[in-house]
Motif scaffolding. Structure first.
Motif, PDB file in Angstrom:
ATOM      1  N   ASP A 307       1.801   8.747 -13.392  1.00  0.00           N
ATOM      2  CA  ASP A 307       2.299   8.188 -14.285  1.00  0.00           C
ATOM      3  C   ASP A 307       3.997   7.164 -13.980  1.00  0.00           C
ATOM      4  N   TRP A 308       4.498   8.351 -12.615  1.00  0.00           N
ATOM      5  CA  TRP A 308       5.733   7.275 -13.055  1.00  0.00           C
ATOM      6  C   TRP A 308       5.351   6.515 -11.875  1.00  0.00           C
ATOM      7  N   ALA A 309       4.022   6.324 -11.206  1.00  0.00           N
ATOM      8  CA  ALA A 309       3.742   5.302 -10.646  1.00  0.00           C
ATOM      9  C   ALA A 309       2.386   4.792 -11.424  1.00  0.00           C
ATOM     10  N   THR A 310       3.052   4.116 -12.167  1.00  0.00           N
ATOM     11  CA  THR A 310       1.465   3.477 -13.162  1.00  0.00           C
ATOM     12  C   THR A 310       2.274   2.203 -13.949  1.00  0.00           C
ATOM     13  N   GLU A 311       1.272   0.753 -13.260  1.00  0.00           N
ATOM     14  CA  GLU A 311       2.257   0.049 -14.532  1.00  0.00           C
ATOM     15  C   GLU A 311       0.970   0.071 -15.930  1.00  0.00           C
ATOM     16  N   TYR A 312       1.676   1.018 -16.850  1.00  0.00           N
ATOM     17  CA  TYR A 312       0.785   0.420 -17.887  1.00  0.00           C
ATOM     18  C   TYR A 312      -0.054  -0.829 -18.975  1.00  0.00           C
ATOM     19  N   GLY A 313       0.975  -1.552 -18.999  1.00  0.00           N
ATOM     20  CA  GLY A 313       1.202  -3.199 -19.442  1.00  0.00           C
ATOM     21  C   GLY A 313       0.546  -2.837 -20.746  1.00  0.00           C
ATOM     22  N   ASP A 314       1.277  -1.731 -21.353  1.00  0.00           N
ATOM     23  CA  ASP A 314       0.987  -1.047 -22.952  1.00  0.00           C
ATOM     24  C   ASP A 314       2.055  -0.681 -23.059  1.00  0.00           C
ATOM     25  N   LEU A 315       1.462  -0.165 -23.947  1.00  0.00           N
ATOM     26  CA  LEU A 315       2.626   1.229 -25.811  1.00  0.00           C
ATOM     27  C   LEU A 315       2.807   2.209 -24.927  1.00  0.00           C
ATOM     28  N   ILE A 316       2.777   2.125 -23.324  1.00  0.00           N
ATOM     29  CA  ILE A 316       2.727   3.566 -23.413  1.00  0.00           C
ATOM     30  C   ILE A 316       4.464   3.392 -22.308  1.00  0.00           C
ATOM     31  N   LEU A 317       4.667   4.881 -22.289  1.00  0.00           N
ATOM     32  CA  LEU A 317       5.773   4.707 -21.536  1.00  0.00           C
ATOM     33  C   LEU A 317       6.140   6.123 -21.397  1.00  0.00           C
ATOM     34  N   SER A 318       6.653   6.308 -19.283  1.00  0.00           N
ATOM     35  CA  SER A 318       6.818   7.170 -19.033  1.00  0.00           C
ATOM     36  C   SER A 318       8.535   7.992 -19.477  1.00  0.00           C
TER      37      SER A 318
END
Length: 434
Positions: A307-318
């Protein structure tokens, strides 16, 4: 009519680029205004084409081949087309980037050297699902005197075709072939081999995609990659301000590369800050994923190292609770993509340390990461956001699409005069060319 080969299109662009560089700034700006007016006049055609793309993309979304973020980036509306036309006009209103004297130096009497801005030449662009990217890139290329090869994603093929047709028909006064559209995937590989014809490639997409381009061409590449952006809420933050900034950075438009993906919170304020922040996010439909300490304060899904290394581009947040400013900087350095980071704090010294300690293209103090944008920076628009350092960085506008030439004005001067035992010394004094 037989479709032209990519080699033919690039050759036409080369010829056009030489002519375009000689056109006045006023002529180029008038052509750009014509593009904006044509977009205003043809909303229905553009939206009909875009509806076809969106419908097909939504079918693939159901099959799991596309993401919701991609579909969101693909969609156009009347209001968005109005914004696109306004962006185009803002490009036309920018100062002419060509012909500016960067330095002027007298080498000797009547021997003067000038360093002046000129177009790069032929630019190749390969971009993602957003149809507005085609218009931005074309407008900026025209304003900066560059011919451009445009390759959009297949998911936006109908939208790209109508927008390209509008641009071409609106700029008939410009050199024929200054803008070219290629569509076949095989054309990309052909473009990558044209290092003697294309002066710069600007891919927009994932890190893997940009790396593929860089590894398979000898053409200089100005990469626009993913945006793993961070907001750090410091122990000295105004918490009401922090909530508003962090909310804007994620929710205002989550599908773009300058949206925040990880929220870092100092442990000294986490218990007070996170419940209100989580409530705001939850009301907006944001899925939260947190480390162990954040989950002790607010109920959310556990975050993983991925998750720390992910670009979600969506309504998701770490969310990660950190024990110090240094820990926040270390987290960003480890997992960030060198795009945009923001600190929320009332302590200017800590803000300065944060900003000077990071190697990202944009670092902000008390502002949303969503400001990392060419239009908002006053650049008119952008061809992308470069996370590298050469030759342009951050939002790439007109300046990033120019290079320079040296002009030397003499009066029969010979190098022999300045060589040998009786060599005449150079003056080397700066000239005020303002």
């Amino acid at each position: 009519m037989t479709e032209k080969s990519p080699e033919t299109k690039v050759a036409e662009a080369q010829t056009a680029a030489l002519e375009l560089a000689k056109r006045s700034g006023e002529e180029r700006s008038e052509a750009i205004i014509s593009i904006a007016e044509a977009i205003d006049d043809r909303h229905d055609e553009i939206l009909d084409a875009n509806e076809t793309d969106v419908r097909e993309a939504e079918a693939l979304l159901e099959d799991g081949e596309y993401t919701q973020a991609l579909v969101d980036r693909l969609k156009l509306s009347s209001s968005k087309l109005e914004d696109i036309a306004e962006m185009v006009r803002s490009v036309a209103d920018q100062d002419d980037p060509l012909g500016a004297t960067q330095t002027a130096r007298r080498l000797d009497e009547d021997l003067e050297l000038y360093k002046r801005t000129v177009p790069i030449g032929v630019i190749g662009t390969i971009f993602e699902s957003r149809p507005d990217a085609l218009v931005q890139i074309a407008a900026l290329s025209l304003k900066s005197g560059n011919a451009v090869i445009l390759k959009g994603g297949s998911e936006a093929s109908e939208s790209n075709r109508i927008l390209f047709e509008i641009i071409r028909e609106a700029t008939t006064d410009m050199p024929d072939g200054w803008a070219q559209l290629v569509e076949a995937r095989a054309d990309v590989d052909a473009l990558l081999e044209m290092d003697d014809s294309i002066d710069l490639l600007m891919p927009r997409g994932s890190s893997q995609f940009v790396s593929y381009i860089q590894n398979n061409t000898s053409i200089p590449v100005l990469g626009h990659t993913e945006g793993i952006c961070h907001v750090y809420v410091d122990e000295h933050a105004d918490q009401s301000m922090a909530v508003d900034i962090a909310y804007d950075a994620k929710v205002q438009y989550p599908a773009v590369c300058n949206a925040v993906e990880t929220l870092l919170v100092h442990e000294a304020v986490a218990e007070e800050f996170l419940p209100e922040m989580a409530e705001r996010y939850t009301e907006a439909g944001v899925e939260l994923r947190g480390d162990e300490r954040s989950r002790e304060i607010v109920d959310m899904e556990p975050a993983t190292a991925e998750d720390w290394a992910t670009e979600y581009g969506d309504l998701i947040l770490s969310i990660n609770v950190v024990d110090s400013l240094e820990s926040a900087i270390e987290h960003i350095t480890t997992y960030g993509s060198k795009h945009t980071e923001s600190i929320v704090t009332d302590d200017s010294d800590r803000a300065s340390e944060f900003m000077r300690s990071l190697d990202s293209a944009s670092v902000f103090h008390n502002a949303s990461t969503r400001f990392a944008d060419g239009y908002r920076f006053g650049l008119g628009a952008e061809v992308g956001i470069s996370t590298g350092k050469i030759h342009a960085r951050g939002p790439v506008g007109l300046e990033g699409l120019t290079t320079y030439q040296y002009y030397l004005e003499g009066d029969g001067h010979r190098v022999a005069t300045y060589a040998g035992e009786d060599a005449k010394p150079f003056v080397h004094e700066e000239i005020d060319d303002s």
